[in-house]
Enzyme design. Structure first.
Site, PDB file in Angstrom:
ATOM      1  CD1 TRP A 102       9.837 -40.877 -19.424  1.00  0.00           C
ATOM      2  CD2 TRP A 102       9.322 -39.466 -17.766  1.00  0.00           C
ATOM      3  NE1 TRP A 102      10.989 -40.590 -18.735  1.00  0.00           N
ATOM      4  CE2 TRP A 102      10.705 -39.738 -17.724  1.00  0.00           C
ATOM      5  CE3 TRP A 102       8.776 -38.615 -16.813  1.00  0.00           C
ATOM      6  CZ2 TRP A 102      11.554 -39.160 -16.760  1.00  0.00           C
ATOM      7  CZ3 TRP A 102       9.620 -38.047 -15.854  1.00  0.00           C
ATOM      8  CH2 TRP A 102      10.987 -38.321 -15.838  1.00  0.00           C
ATOM      9  CG  ASP A 172       5.724 -36.111 -22.281  1.00  0.00           C
ATOM     10  OD1 ASP A 172       6.547 -35.386 -22.877  1.00  0.00           O
ATOM     11  OD2 ASP A 172       5.986 -36.692 -21.209  1.00  0.00           O
ATOM     12  CE  LYS A 196      13.919 -35.788 -22.144  1.00  0.00           C
ATOM     13  NZ  LYS A 196      14.846 -36.556 -21.400  1.00  0.00           N
TER      14      LYS A 196
HETATM   15  N1  PMP Z   1       8.390 -36.701 -20.233  1.00  0.00           N
HETATM   16  C1  PMP Z   1       9.350 -37.410 -20.855  1.00  0.00           C
HETATM   17  C2  PMP Z   1       8.975 -38.252 -22.030  1.00  0.00           C
HETATM   18  C3  PMP Z   1      10.672 -37.344 -20.416  1.00  0.00           C
HETATM   19  O1  PMP Z   1      11.614 -38.049 -21.039  1.00  0.00           O
HETATM   20  C4  PMP Z   1      10.991 -36.501 -19.320  1.00  0.00           C
HETATM   21  C5  PMP Z   1      12.395 -36.338 -18.803  1.00  0.00           C
HETATM   22  N2  PMP Z   1      13.280 -37.292 -19.088  1.00  0.00           N
HETATM   23  C6  PMP Z   1       9.954 -35.816 -18.689  1.00  0.00           C
HETATM   24  C7  PMP Z   1       8.678 -35.921 -19.185  1.00  0.00           C
HETATM   25  C8  PMP Z   1      10.217 -34.945 -17.476  1.00  0.00           C
HETATM   26  O2  PMP Z   1      10.815 -33.786 -17.860  1.00  0.00           O
HETATM   27  P1  PMP Z   1      11.382 -32.738 -16.775  1.00  0.00           P
HETATM   28  O3  PMP Z   1      12.525 -33.400 -16.088  1.00  0.00           O
HETATM   29  O4  PMP Z   1      11.795 -31.580 -17.645  1.00  0.00           O
HETATM   30  O5  PMP Z   1      10.270 -32.399 -15.866  1.00  0.00           O
END
Ligand code: PMP
Length: 361
Positions: A102, A172, A196
């Site tokens: 991520w 994030d 989450k």
């Molecule tokens: N950052 C992290 C740490 C994540 O775990 C996720 C999704 N699992 C995201 C960003 C992306 O989020 P989204 O699918 O809402 O764009």
């Protein structure tokens, strides 16, 4: 109907009390004869939901007065773009600490807007640790520095907050939001998609220091400017009303459970139990993350004998333990044990894992 234990990584388990409350109110919300989904976001009753959600978040996370709480849509991915759009200002360089999938995705998106410098990158080393402060190659002139405190796929969690010497630090927190306290003095901006620890998909929380708002160029769409949300109490356009309502119920639940400090205590207990089961399995189960950097929220593990994976998943499901398959990028298993996963769920998983290892070891 008995509830199963759902270890999904997100969208993920919600507190049972929240689902029951939503069910109770679905046809007739507070005696109105309609649901929360069927009213204007400008109505006094929905404005009250928005205000309560923000107020609860501010209290539970002890958000200082000079930080704004913004709610928007677009998920984590939209923040990957909104952060550079809003925080670069006249600068053109940003630092990214890359510790997994991520944070790398955030860095890649930012390259569309600026020069990205990787202050560290542990991906080639297998994403099994977080870099130490002394290893970070931070640029004192960077517009901001970005990191991901908890990598959802790799199960790697920072055990410290990077020191950036005055450069705004962006986190994030999608998969660790509300799982532990946040040190706002050390962060300029944090963001988290809701699906989450905070509620259903469709809602994203951004908590940002006031002076970092208002620097987006007018060539960008209004919807990508934090100022639009700050000026309109997050109702510049129609918010994801049902998601906000569920998030409010989740925050009420969290407060009733004792707040963030208590939930952190439980998260430490739950994750310790699971890692002990993995480490105590004489190599039947393996987690390669350095112990100090193991995630409390997402626990990936492999079976020594990969051929047993399908059997493991099928037998676990038969014991009402579901969604344990690891992310396709890393394979193996992953148990996500967010706030709403009760200790009993982790105990059931650990009991199953022990039994499975006995039978197949
Ligand atoms: N950052 C992290 C740490 C994540 O775990 C996720 C999704 N699992 C995201 C960003 C992306 O989020 P989204 O699918 O809402 O764009």
């Amino acid at each position: 109907m008995s509830r199963i234990y759902n270890f999904a990584s997100g969208p993920a388990v919600l507190p049972e009390a929240v689902l029951r409350q939503a069910q109770l109110e679905l046809l007739d919300w507070q005696g109105r004869g309609y649901s929360v989904m069927e009213t204007s976001h400008r109505s006094p009753e929905f404005v009250a939901v928005m205000q309560e959600t923000e107020g609860l978040l501010r209290t539970l996370l002890q958000v200082p007065a000079h930080y704004r709480i913004l709610f928007m849509q677009g998920g984590g991915h939209q923040q990957f773009a909104m952060v550079p759009i809003n925080l670069l200002g006249p600068k053109f360089n940003a630092d990214y600490i890359v510790t997994g999938h991520w944070s790398r995705a955030a860095a890649e998106e930012a390259r569309r807007f600026c020069n990205v410098s990787e202050a560290a990158d542990t991906v080639a080393a297998g994403c099994c640790h977080v870099p130490a402060q002394v290893e970070l190659r931070l640029d004192p002139q960077a517009a901001y520095a970005h990191y991901c405190p908890n990598e959802t796929i790799h199960g790697v969690e920072f055990d410290y907050v990077p020191e950036t010497g005055g450069v705004p630090l962006v986190a994030d927190m999608s998969s660790s939001f509300l799982s532990r306290p946040v040190d706002f003095a050390r962060h300029g901006l944090i963001y988290a998609c809701a699906q989450k620890n905070f509620g259903p998909a469709g809602l994203t929380a951004v908590i940002v220091r006031e002076d970092l708002i208002g620097h987006a160029s007018s060539r960008w769409p209004t919807m990508l400017d934090y100022r639009a949300y700050a000026d309109a109490q997050s109702m510049w356009n129609t918010p994801a009303t049902f998601s906000v309502y569920i998030a409010m119920l989740v925050l009420r639940w969290l407060r009733a459970e004792g707040g963030v400090a208590e939930i952190e205590r439980r998260n430490i207990e739950k994750s310790r139990l699971l890692y002990e089961a993995i480490d105590g399995s004489a190599g039947f189960y393996v987690n390669r993350v350095r112990p100090a950097h193991r995630s409390r929220m997402n626990v990936p593990f492999a079976l020594r004998d990969e051929r047993l994976e399908a059997t493991f998943l099928a037998e676990a499901a038969a014991c009402s333990l579901v969604q344990l398959k690891g992310h396709r990028a890393v394979g193996g298993m992953r148990a996500s044990i967010y706030n709403a996963m009760p200790l009993a769920g982790v105990q059931a998983l650990v009991g199953f894992m022990h039994d499975f290892a006995q039978r197949h070891g």
